[in-house]
Design an enzyme around this catalytic site. Sequence first.
Site, mmCIF file in Angstrom:
data_model
loop_
_atom_site.group_PDB
_atom_site.id
_atom_site.type_symbol
_atom_site.label_atom_id
_atom_site.label_comp_id
_atom_site.label_asym_id
_atom_site.label_seq_id
_atom_site.Cartn_x
_atom_site.Cartn_y
_atom_site.Cartn_z
ATOM 1 N N ASN A 105 5.158 -4.311 16.698
ATOM 2 C CA ASN A 105 5.704 -4.161 15.480
ATOM 3 C C ASN A 105 4.780 -3.669 14.482
ATOM 4 O O ASN A 105 4.752 -2.718 13.498
ATOM 5 C CB ASN A 105 6.457 -5.532 15.189
ATOM 6 C CG ASN A 105 5.677 -6.067 13.057
ATOM 7 O OD1 ASN A 105 7.239 -5.268 12.513
ATOM 8 N ND2 ASN A 105 4.885 -6.378 13.002
ATOM 9 N N SER A 157 12.010 3.320 11.932
ATOM 10 C CA SER A 157 12.064 3.279 11.063
ATOM 11 C C SER A 157 13.388 4.832 10.595
ATOM 12 O O SER A 157 13.201 5.094 11.389
ATOM 13 C CB SER A 157 10.742 3.417 9.989
ATOM 14 O OG SER A 157 11.442 4.197 9.305
ATOM 15 N N TYR A 170 3.606 9.687 9.679
ATOM 16 C CA TYR A 170 4.529 8.438 10.292
ATOM 17 C C TYR A 170 5.931 8.688 11.046
ATOM 18 O O TYR A 170 5.933 7.513 12.343
ATOM 19 C CB TYR A 170 4.846 7.868 8.949
ATOM 20 C CG TYR A 170 5.476 6.609 8.951
ATOM 21 C CD1 TYR A 170 4.978 5.261 9.121
ATOM 22 C CD2 TYR A 170 6.401 5.782 8.513
ATOM 23 C CE1 TYR A 170 5.242 4.184 9.244
ATOM 24 C CE2 TYR A 170 6.826 4.898 8.935
ATOM 25 C CZ TYR A 170 7.234 3.464 8.813
ATOM 26 O OH TYR A 170 7.585 2.498 8.859
ATOM 27 N N ALA A 171 6.955 9.436 9.864
ATOM 28 C CA ALA A 171 7.679 9.863 10.734
ATOM 29 C C ALA A 171 7.811 10.821 12.454
ATOM 30 O O ALA A 171 9.089 10.641 13.143
ATOM 31 C CB ALA A 171 8.661 11.048 10.626
ATOM 32 N N LYS A 174 7.421 7.606 14.400
ATOM 33 C CA LYS A 174 8.252 6.408 14.698
ATOM 34 C C LYS A 174 9.521 6.997 15.187
ATOM 35 O O LYS A 174 10.573 6.220 16.130
ATOM 36 C CB LYS A 174 9.137 5.954 13.413
ATOM 37 C CG LYS A 174 7.932 5.065 12.310
ATOM 38 C CD LYS A 174 7.723 4.234 12.938
ATOM 39 C CE LYS A 174 6.779 3.168 12.368
ATOM 40 N NZ LYS A 174 6.525 1.877 13.034
ATOM 41 N N ILE A 203 12.422 -1.889 2.827
ATOM 42 C CA ILE A 203 12.536 -3.747 3.533
ATOM 43 C C ILE A 203 11.255 -3.850 2.671
ATOM 44 O O ILE A 203 10.142 -3.876 2.485
ATOM 45 C CB ILE A 203 12.098 -4.072 4.867
ATOM 46 C CG1 ILE A 203 12.838 -3.721 5.775
ATOM 47 C CG2 ILE A 203 12.082 -5.819 5.430
ATOM 48 C CD1 ILE A 203 14.657 -3.910 5.404
HETATM 49 P P1 NAD Z 1 2.589 -5.116 6.673
HETATM 50 O O1 NAD Z 1 1.927 -3.670 6.226
HETATM 51 O O2 NAD Z 1 3.592 -6.207 6.575
HETATM 52 O O3 NAD Z 1 2.342 -5.301 8.358
HETATM 53 C C1 NAD Z 1 2.348 -4.562 8.583
HETATM 54 C C2 NAD Z 1 1.264 -5.422 9.902
HETATM 55 O O4 NAD Z 1 0.544 -4.883 11.565
HETATM 56 C C3 NAD Z 1 0.338 -6.452 9.466
HETATM 57 O O5 NAD Z 1 0.199 -8.192 10.605
HETATM 58 C C4 NAD Z 1 -1.163 -6.025 10.191
HETATM 59 O O6 NAD Z 1 -2.043 -7.014 10.246
HETATM 60 C C5 NAD Z 1 -0.611 -5.099 11.628
HETATM 61 N N1 NAD Z 1 -1.854 -4.760 11.860
HETATM 62 C C6 NAD Z 1 -1.909 -2.872 11.194
HETATM 63 N N2 NAD Z 1 -3.059 -2.107 11.560
HETATM 64 C C7 NAD Z 1 -3.150 -2.857 12.480
HETATM 65 C C8 NAD Z 1 -4.513 -2.213 13.209
HETATM 66 N N3 NAD Z 1 -5.077 -1.733 13.387
HETATM 67 N N4 NAD Z 1 -4.927 -3.610 14.517
HETATM 68 C C9 NAD Z 1 -4.069 -4.619 14.693
HETATM 69 N N5 NAD Z 1 -3.137 -4.721 13.281
HETATM 70 C C10 NAD Z 1 -2.359 -4.074 12.641
HETATM 71 O O7 NAD Z 1 4.125 -3.949 7.101
HETATM 72 P P2 NAD Z 1 5.520 -4.117 7.751
HETATM 73 O O8 NAD Z 1 6.278 -3.668 6.244
HETATM 74 O O9 NAD Z 1 6.098 -5.761 7.935
HETATM 75 O O10 NAD Z 1 5.949 -3.159 8.830
HETATM 76 C C11 NAD Z 1 6.708 -3.235 10.226
HETATM 77 C C12 NAD Z 1 6.907 -2.387 11.081
HETATM 78 O O11 NAD Z 1 8.348 -2.372 10.505
HETATM 79 C C13 NAD Z 1 5.931 -1.860 10.476
HETATM 80 O O12 NAD Z 1 5.706 -0.930 12.214
HETATM 81 C C14 NAD Z 1 6.640 -0.386 9.986
HETATM 82 O O13 NAD Z 1 6.793 0.718 10.820
HETATM 83 C C15 NAD Z 1 7.748 -0.857 10.071
HETATM 84 N N6 NAD Z 1 8.818 -0.533 8.901
HETATM 85 C C16 NAD Z 1 9.102 -1.387 7.666
HETATM 86 C C17 NAD Z 1 9.751 -0.960 6.413
HETATM 87 C C18 NAD Z 1 9.505 -1.541 4.884
HETATM 88 O O14 NAD Z 1 10.404 -1.224 4.897
HETATM 89 N N7 NAD Z 1 8.903 -2.428 5.467
HETATM 90 C C19 NAD Z 1 10.016 0.675 7.086
HETATM 91 C C20 NAD Z 1 10.346 0.992 8.081
HETATM 92 C C21 NAD Z 1 9.440 0.704 9.366
#
Ligand code: NAD
Length: 261
Positions: A105, A157, A170-171, A174, A203
């Site tokens: 994740n 994503s 990023y894209a 993903k 989200i």
């Molecule tokens: P967020 O930024 O709230 O949380 C990301 C998590 O990843 C955190 O716990 C952070 O500590 C951890 N992290 C980041 N870099 C790190 C590193 N170098 N080492 C260890 N841990 C690390 O993100 P989110 O919105 O909860 O997204 C979670 C996943 O879902 C991601 O992969 C994101 O790309 C994907 N995503 C999110 C959305 C959205 O709208 N929020 C949409 C599509 C995809």
Amino acid sequence: MTTTLTQEEKSSMTLKLKDKIALVTGGTRGIGKAIAELYAQEGAQVIITGRAASNETASEINSTLAPETGKVHYKSCEMGDRAAIDALVSSILTEFGRIDVLVNNAGITNDQLFIRMKDEDWTNVMNVNLNALFYLTQPVVKAMSKQKGGAIINMSSVVGLHGNPAQVNYATTKAGILGFSKSIAKEYGRRGIRVNVIAPGFIQTEMTDKLPEEIQNKYKENIPLGDFGSAKDVADAALFLAASSNYITGQVIQVDGGLFM
Ligand code: NAD
């Protein structure tokens, strides 16, 4: 002879992930935290990771859980670091004996218009979103092969399917997750390992909170269900893919309110 079960025994019998061991990377907040909480509510021992040496999320979730459910455990791990990831997997296997569910994740964005994108904008995102996926999935697949089963859920994503301006880095990661996941699904299906992808749309988390309000409102106009999703909406899909989808592998589930159909 009839046996009378206590309420606690009855509810523990219906838990979907009872006694399973689940690893959720980046589970300290946002989507990962919601997945960890739901998995623990369904009886799993959940290991969450983050970069800091210590973190309050596990104890915060554990304080809300009923006694018959699972628990959340925190381990520090920098996702771009192969040695740290190997040590993480070894320590989980020593402590818990197996890994039944892996949710890749953790992910970051580093948005920039393409012609202004610096090498480090590109490399940092590749490292956390894609290299870590390779570093972590490899030892976990080795363990799951020995166990003859497991479920892997990779967080992509909708941007990986459809592209997005200022998110070429990023894209790309993903989209890479899709090829990675489908290849492993084909290679390890006969070992009982299922690999599926969740592609969230917008989200509501700290990641999307960074977007200016007028941009958020503009995106919402194009979402048939009318609003951003919640982390719990994604967690529900992650629970289905971990616990109730024995004949599903190599698939991508969009959790996007109908944004792309
Ligand atoms: P967020 O930024 O709230 O949380 C990301 C998590 O990843 C955190 O716990 C952070 O500590 C951890 N992290 C980041 N870099 C790190 C590193 N170098 N080492 C260890 N841990 C690390 O993100 P989110 O919105 O909860 O997204 C979670 C996943 O879902 C991601 O992969 C994101 O790309 C994907 N995503 C999110 C959305 C959205 O709208 N929020 C949409 C599509 C995809």
